[in-house]
Design a protein around this motif. Structure first.
Motif, PDB file in Angstrom:
ATOM      1  N   VAL A  23     -71.188   0.316  -5.536  1.00 36.35           N
ATOM      2  CA  VAL A  23     -71.672   1.120  -4.546  1.00 36.35           C
ATOM      3  C   VAL A  23     -71.003   2.435  -5.252  1.00 36.35           C
ATOM      4  N   ARG A  24     -71.793   3.809  -5.261  1.00 40.22           N
ATOM      5  CA  ARG A  24     -71.733   4.730  -5.938  1.00 40.22           C
ATOM      6  C   ARG A  24     -70.630   5.746  -5.123  1.00 40.22           C
ATOM      7  N   GLY A  25     -69.964   6.599  -5.745  1.00 47.91           N
ATOM      8  CA  GLY A  25     -68.902   7.427  -5.553  1.00 47.91           C
ATOM      9  C   GLY A  25     -69.534   8.951  -4.576  1.00 47.91           C
ATOM     10  N   PRO A  50     -69.441  20.076  -9.408  1.00 50.30           N
ATOM     11  CA  PRO A  50     -68.936  18.735  -9.943  1.00 50.30           C
ATOM     12  C   PRO A  50     -70.065  17.741 -10.243  1.00 50.30           C
ATOM     13  N   GLU A  51     -71.381  18.136  -9.947  1.00 48.31           N
ATOM     14  CA  GLU A  51     -72.390  17.335 -10.398  1.00 48.31           C
ATOM     15  C   GLU A  51     -73.595  18.443 -10.153  1.00 48.31           C
ATOM     16  N   ASN A  52     -74.986  17.749 -10.714  1.00 41.61           N
ATOM     17  CA  ASN A  52     -75.881  18.912 -10.648  1.00 41.61           C
ATOM     18  C   ASN A  52     -77.235  18.510  -9.603  1.00 41.61           C
ATOM     19  N   THR A  53     -77.180  17.260  -8.823  1.00 43.66           N
ATOM     20  CA  THR A  53     -78.185  16.813  -7.997  1.00 43.66           C
ATOM     21  C   THR A  53     -78.223  17.810  -6.942  1.00 43.66           C
ATOM     22  N   ALA A  54     -77.153  18.129  -6.171  1.00 43.56           N
ATOM     23  CA  ALA A  54     -77.185  19.058  -5.261  1.00 43.56           C
ATOM     24  C   ALA A  54     -77.855  20.337  -5.439  1.00 43.56           C
ATOM     25  N   ASP A  60     -71.978  10.418  -1.506  1.00 47.51           N
ATOM     26  CA  ASP A  60     -72.586  10.028  -0.304  1.00 47.51           C
ATOM     27  C   ASP A  60     -74.014   9.909  -0.012  1.00 47.51           C
ATOM     28  N   TYR A  61     -74.664  10.462  -0.739  1.00 50.01           N
ATOM     29  CA  TYR A  61     -76.408  10.972  -0.634  1.00 50.01           C
ATOM     30  C   TYR A  61     -77.204   9.580  -0.949  1.00 50.01           C
ATOM     31  N   TYR A  62     -76.619   8.521  -1.558  1.00 52.24           N
ATOM     32  CA  TYR A  62     -77.408   7.360  -1.989  1.00 52.24           C
ATOM     33  C   TYR A  62     -78.160   6.739  -1.045  1.00 52.24           C
ATOM     34  N   THR A  63     -79.112   6.265  -1.143  1.00 50.32           N
ATOM     35  CA  THR A  63     -80.025   5.362  -0.085  1.00 50.32           C
ATOM     36  C   THR A  63     -80.720   4.302  -1.116  1.00 50.32           C
ATOM     37  N   TYR A  88     -69.843  16.903 -19.659  1.00 47.61           N
ATOM     38  CA  TYR A  88     -71.366  17.347 -19.696  1.00 47.61           C
ATOM     39  C   TYR A  88     -72.112  16.212 -19.193  1.00 47.61           C
ATOM     40  N   GLN A  89     -73.166  16.471 -18.436  1.00 51.09           N
ATOM     41  CA  GLN A  89     -74.225  15.599 -18.034  1.00 51.09           C
ATOM     42  C   GLN A  89     -75.624  15.980 -18.429  1.00 51.09           C
ATOM     43  N   ILE A  90     -76.227  15.013 -18.731  1.00 52.35           N
ATOM     44  CA  ILE A  90     -77.981  15.005 -18.869  1.00 52.35           C
ATOM     45  C   ILE A  90     -78.447  14.259 -17.659  1.00 52.35           C
ATOM     46  N   ALA A  92     -81.766  13.912 -14.846  1.00 50.59           N
ATOM     47  CA  ALA A  92     -83.097  14.086 -14.368  1.00 50.59           C
ATOM     48  C   ALA A  92     -83.410  13.617 -12.942  1.00 50.59           C
ATOM     49  N   GLU A  93     -84.116  14.332 -12.168  1.00 48.66           N
ATOM     50  CA  GLU A  93     -84.510  14.029 -10.811  1.00 48.66           C
ATOM     51  C   GLU A  93     -86.024  14.042 -10.481  1.00 48.66           C
ATOM     52  N   VAL A  94     -86.423  13.065  -9.615  1.00 50.95           N
ATOM     53  CA  VAL A  94     -87.754  13.216  -9.322  1.00 50.95           C
ATOM     54  C   VAL A  94     -87.679  13.266  -7.598  1.00 50.95           C
ATOM     55  N   ARG A 108     -62.726  10.726 -19.963  1.00 51.64           N
ATOM     56  CA  ARG A 108     -62.680  11.424 -18.646  1.00 51.64           C
ATOM     57  C   ARG A 108     -62.134  12.577 -18.995  1.00 51.64           C
ATOM     58  N   TYR A 109     -62.984  13.905 -18.618  1.00 58.47           N
ATOM     59  CA  TYR A 109     -62.447  14.973 -18.916  1.00 58.47           C
ATOM     60  C   TYR A 109     -62.645  15.953 -17.588  1.00 58.47           C
ATOM     61  N   ARG A 110     -62.086  17.121 -17.424  1.00 61.27           N
ATOM     62  CA  ARG A 110     -62.176  18.037 -16.484  1.00 61.27           C
ATOM     63  C   ARG A 110     -63.280  18.777 -16.601  1.00 61.27           C
ATOM     64  N   ASN A 117     -66.303   2.744 -18.353  1.00 57.97           N
ATOM     65  CA  ASN A 117     -67.357   2.260 -19.144  1.00 57.97           C
ATOM     66  C   ASN A 117     -68.809   2.743 -18.697  1.00 57.97           C
ATOM     67  N   ALA A 118     -68.703   3.416 -17.546  1.00 56.82           N
ATOM     68  CA  ALA A 118     -70.192   3.994 -17.015  1.00 56.82           C
ATOM     69  C   ALA A 118     -70.689   4.952 -17.857  1.00 56.82           C
ATOM     70  N   ILE A 119     -71.873   4.742 -18.946  1.00 54.08           N
ATOM     71  CA  ILE A 119     -72.430   5.729 -19.322  1.00 54.08           C
ATOM     72  C   ILE A 119     -73.270   6.736 -18.570  1.00 54.08           C
ATOM     73  N   PHE A 153     -67.703  19.942 -13.632  1.00 56.04           N
ATOM     74  CA  PHE A 153     -66.193  20.345 -13.503  1.00 56.04           C
ATOM     75  C   PHE A 153     -65.758  19.448 -12.578  1.00 56.04           C
ATOM     76  N   ARG A 154     -64.818  18.290 -12.750  1.00 59.47           N
ATOM     77  CA  ARG A 154     -64.258  17.614 -11.815  1.00 59.47           C
ATOM     78  C   ARG A 154     -62.487  17.502 -12.301  1.00 59.47           C
ATOM     79  N   ARG A 155     -61.586  17.862 -11.286  1.00 60.84           N
ATOM     80  CA  ARG A 155     -60.207  17.877 -11.338  1.00 60.84           C
ATOM     81  C   ARG A 155     -59.696  16.297 -11.462  1.00 60.84           C
ATOM     82  N   GLU A 156     -60.334  15.620 -12.440  1.00 61.46           N
ATOM     83  CA  GLU A 156     -59.658  14.124 -12.277  1.00 61.46           C
ATOM     84  C   GLU A 156     -58.538  14.184 -13.449  1.00 61.46           C
ATOM     85  N   ARG A 157     -57.915  12.932 -13.186  1.00 61.85           N
ATOM     86  CA  ARG A 157     -56.529  12.694 -14.296  1.00 61.85           C
ATOM     87  C   ARG A 157     -57.564  12.407 -15.535  1.00 61.85           C
TER      88      ARG A 157
HETATM   89  P1  HAM Z   1     -71.698  10.271 -11.134  1.00 61.84           P
HETATM   90  O1  HAM Z   1     -71.841   8.525 -11.179  1.00 61.84           O
HETATM   91  O2  HAM Z   1     -70.603  11.096 -10.541  1.00 61.84           O
HETATM   92  O3  HAM Z   1     -73.118  10.621 -10.620  1.00 61.84           O
HETATM   93  O4  HAM Z   1     -71.854  10.820 -12.888  1.00 61.84           O
HETATM   94  C1  HAM Z   1     -72.842  10.211 -13.548  1.00 61.84           C
HETATM   95  C2  HAM Z   1     -71.980   9.931 -15.221  1.00 61.84           C
HETATM   96  O5  HAM Z   1     -71.373  11.164 -15.429  1.00 61.84           O
HETATM   97  C3  HAM Z   1     -70.989   8.988 -14.924  1.00 61.84           C
HETATM   98  O6  HAM Z   1     -71.636   7.711 -15.177  1.00 61.84           O
HETATM   99  C4  HAM Z   1     -70.437   9.420 -16.335  1.00 61.84           C
HETATM  100  O7  HAM Z   1     -70.985   9.026 -17.477  1.00 61.84           O
HETATM  101  C5  HAM Z   1     -70.214  10.673 -16.355  1.00 61.84           C
HETATM  102  N1  HAM Z   1     -68.899  11.313 -15.685  1.00 61.84           N
HETATM  103  C6  HAM Z   1     -68.526  11.683 -14.477  1.00 61.84           C
HETATM  104  N2  HAM Z   1     -67.221  12.206 -14.301  1.00 61.84           N
HETATM  105  C7  HAM Z   1     -66.823  12.252 -15.765  1.00 61.84           C
HETATM  106  C8  HAM Z   1     -65.815  12.785 -16.226  1.00 61.84           C
HETATM  107  N3  HAM Z   1     -64.693  13.291 -15.460  1.00 61.84           N
HETATM  108  N4  HAM Z   1     -65.720  12.796 -17.442  1.00 61.84           N
HETATM  109  C9  HAM Z   1     -66.630  12.457 -18.310  1.00 61.84           C
HETATM  110  N5  HAM Z   1     -67.913  12.029 -17.849  1.00 61.84           N
HETATM  111  C10 HAM Z   1     -68.000  11.761 -16.422  1.00 61.84           C
HETATM  112  C11 HAM Z   1     -73.500  11.921 -10.567  1.00 61.84           C
HETATM  113  O8  HAM Z   1     -72.948  13.131 -10.778  1.00 61.84           O
HETATM  114  C12 HAM Z   1     -75.021  12.097  -9.865  1.00 61.84           C
HETATM  115  N6  HAM Z   1     -75.266  13.386  -9.749  1.00 61.84           N
HETATM  116  C13 HAM Z   1     -75.988  11.284 -10.768  1.00 61.84           C
HETATM  117  C14 HAM Z   1     -77.271  11.275  -9.883  1.00 61.84           C
HETATM  118  C15 HAM Z   1     -78.274  12.199 -10.230  1.00 61.84           C
HETATM  119  N7  HAM Z   1     -77.669  10.568  -8.753  1.00 61.84           N
HETATM  120  C16 HAM Z   1     -79.034  10.926  -8.469  1.00 61.84           C
HETATM  121  N8  HAM Z   1     -79.259  12.004  -9.281  1.00 61.84           N
END
Ligand code: HAM
Length: 459
Positions: free
Chosen positions: A297-299, A117-121, A301-304, A161-163, A165-167, A156-158, A319-321, A147-151
């Motif tokens: 606050v972000r969705g 559902p995300e790439n950091t982990a 749990d790993y943030y500090t 694509y994410q771009i 970066a991690e330091v 917002r898609y299921r 609106n979060a790019i 991939f996220r099973r959101e409405r």
């Molecule tokens: P996230 O806020 O869950 O963070 O997702 C980052 C961005 O992915 C969101 O701001 C949004 O632009 C896009 N996004 C998320 N869900 C969807 C969706 N269902 N459809 C379209 N775009 C979406 C993370 O994923 C963290 N891993 C970011 C991170 C990296 N934090 C530290 N390192």
């Protein structure tokens, strides 16, 4: 008719050209900050996300695509948990309880797999697994589907694509420094500017250390106690389970109550405050504009400490790019023998492209020339000429010797070609070609050696 699954979509030309453009600018910009690409698998063990992203988060408790990968061993409790996850009629609390049972089962047998559902982990797992810290590989970027099973809704898609970066690295590498946070944010501002995205807005906050957050959570819980009954159902539930998430509520009627809640900044310890102040001071000195948003606050749990989002007006509700933040402690949680503080972000590429379309529109690729072979045997000559021109970077479309001239003109028009070139027996012999500008109607004869230059100059 079989259609693309709800929440997924086909990316078609001309939009794909914009995606490629975005990715090439991204690679260019990231390279100058010395980031290198990593590609991790699209699915991982469920445990990675449960532990990394957090069992209580919406992502893990509601939105993951998870399955049991039997490999011959069937787990009844796991299958039951999966069936229950598919049942949309039961309450969220019931579902959360089952998810916990299910995760307990997946701890026993590691055959539960999840589409990322995300790439950091995944990146942090790879960092630990391959000891990337020892090799100095601590600035990594990725581009790929999540991939996220959101409405599904606009932006917002299921499958999206994410771009990102991690330091990440041992504390001795400076990965904990506020300079890294500011550098990453400055890189993002540079990238958005380079892409021509206008009117972005950087929202910044510090969510403190885990001890700070625990303290603040207690304070919030107490502050919510007398008012929570007047709030939406989600807030009422979160007031007990995860009060921090109340700050994220978008329900208009709840906003006046949320505005009166205590601010996390007042509960940060001195080290976190100092860290945050240094991040903002560097941003000011390099001229990157930002807004402090105490409610950010972000969705996950790993943030500090540092947490941020870039928003854009053209995107509507979603609106979060991009979003990101610091995650000191995540590596240890995922089994790293040494601490490896880190910070990163992920851009929603779908949303970034939407914002770009808003600013510059789609640019469909148009061929420079349509080569129209005229008469038997001319396909061979046309193939030779096309090869020559393409090697000189001319975008050429090839017709067919069986086409009548009228059909060639119609096809060239439909493809949006700038020129049509007629190649008959006489032209092949004389090595001079009739080239017609399809917009102006002007027609000229051009020797073979001058063709590429003429087609490129567009005169
Ligand atoms: P996230 O806020 O869950 O963070 O997702 C980052 C961005 O992915 C969101 O701001 C949004 O632009 C896009 N996004 C998320 N869900 C969807 C969706 N269902 N459809 C379209 N775009 C979406 C993370 O994923 C963290 N891993 C970011 C991170 C990296 N934090 C530290 N390192």
């Amino acid at each position: 008719m079989i259609k693309a699954v709800r929440g997924t979509r086909d990316l078609l030309p001309p939009e794909t050209a914009l995606w490629n453009h975005v990715e090439s600018v991204v690679r260019d910009v990231f390279r100058t900050y010395n980031f290198q690409e990593i590609r991790t698998p699209i699915f991982e063990e469920t445990q990675l996300f449960a532990r990394g992203v957090g069992e209580e988060t919406d992502i893990v408790s509601k939105e993951m695509y998870t399955w049991s990968d039997h490999g011959g061993v069937h787990s009844d409790e796991g299958q039951q948990a999966l069936d229950i996850l598919d049942d949309t009629k039961i309450s969220l609390d019931e579902r959360a309880a089952h998810v916990r049972a299910f995760l307990a089962a997946s701890k026993l047998r590691s055959q539960f797999l999840t589409l990322r559902p995300e790439n950091t982990a995944g990146v942090v797992r790879a960092y630990i697994e391959h000891k990337l810290g020892d090799r100095g590989l601590n600035k990594l970027y990725y581009i790929g589907p999540q991939f996220r099973r959101e409405r599904p809704q606009k932006g917002r898609y299921r499958q999206f694509y994410q771009i990102g970066a991690e330091v990440i690295g041992p504390a001795s590498s400076g990965s904990e420094s506020p300079a890294r946070d500011a550098e990453l944010l400055e890189m993002l501002a540079t990238l958005l500017d380079r892409l021509g995205i206008k009117n972005w807005n950087l929202q910044l906050n510090s969510v403190g250390s885990s001890a700070d957050r625990a303290r603040y959570n207690d304070v919030l819980r107490k502050a919510l106690e007398p008012v929570k009954d007047k709030m939406c159902a989600d807030c009422q539930r979160r007031a007990g389970t995860n009060p921090l998430r109340v700050l994220d509520c978008k329900v208009p009627e709840d906003q006046p109550i949320i505005a009166t809640l205590p601010r996390i900044y007042d509960y940060l310890d001195d080290a976190s405050k100092k860290h945050f102040e240094e991040v903002t001071a560097i941003l000011e000195s390099v001229g990157v504009p930002f807004e402090i948003n105490h409610r950010l606050v972000r969705g996950l749990d790993y943030y500090t400490r540092t947490a941020f989002e870039f928003t854009h007006g053209a995107l509507g509700a979603q609106n979060a790019i991009l979003g990101g933040g610091r995650y000191d402690g995540l590596a240890e949680l995922l089994g790293s023998p040494q601490p490896a503080p880190g910070i990163g972000f992920a851009i929603g590429e779908d949303r970034l492209v939407m914002a770009l379309q808003e600013s510059i529109g789609d640019a469909q690729q148009k061929p420079d020339v349509y080569i129209a072979p005229l008469g038997a045997g001319m396909n061979r000559e046309a193939a030779k000429l096309a090869r020559e021109l393409r090697r000189q970077d001319i975008v050429a479309e090839l017709g067919d010797e069986t086409f009548r001239l009228k059909k060639s003109f119609e096809t060239a028009d439909k493809l949006g070609c700038r020129y049509i070139l007629i190649l008959g027996e006489n032209e092949a012999k004389s090595n001079t070609f009739a080239v017609k500008n399809l917009k102006t109607g002007e027609q000229v004869s051009i020797p073979r050696v001058e063709l590429a230059q003429k087609l490129r100059s567009g005169q």
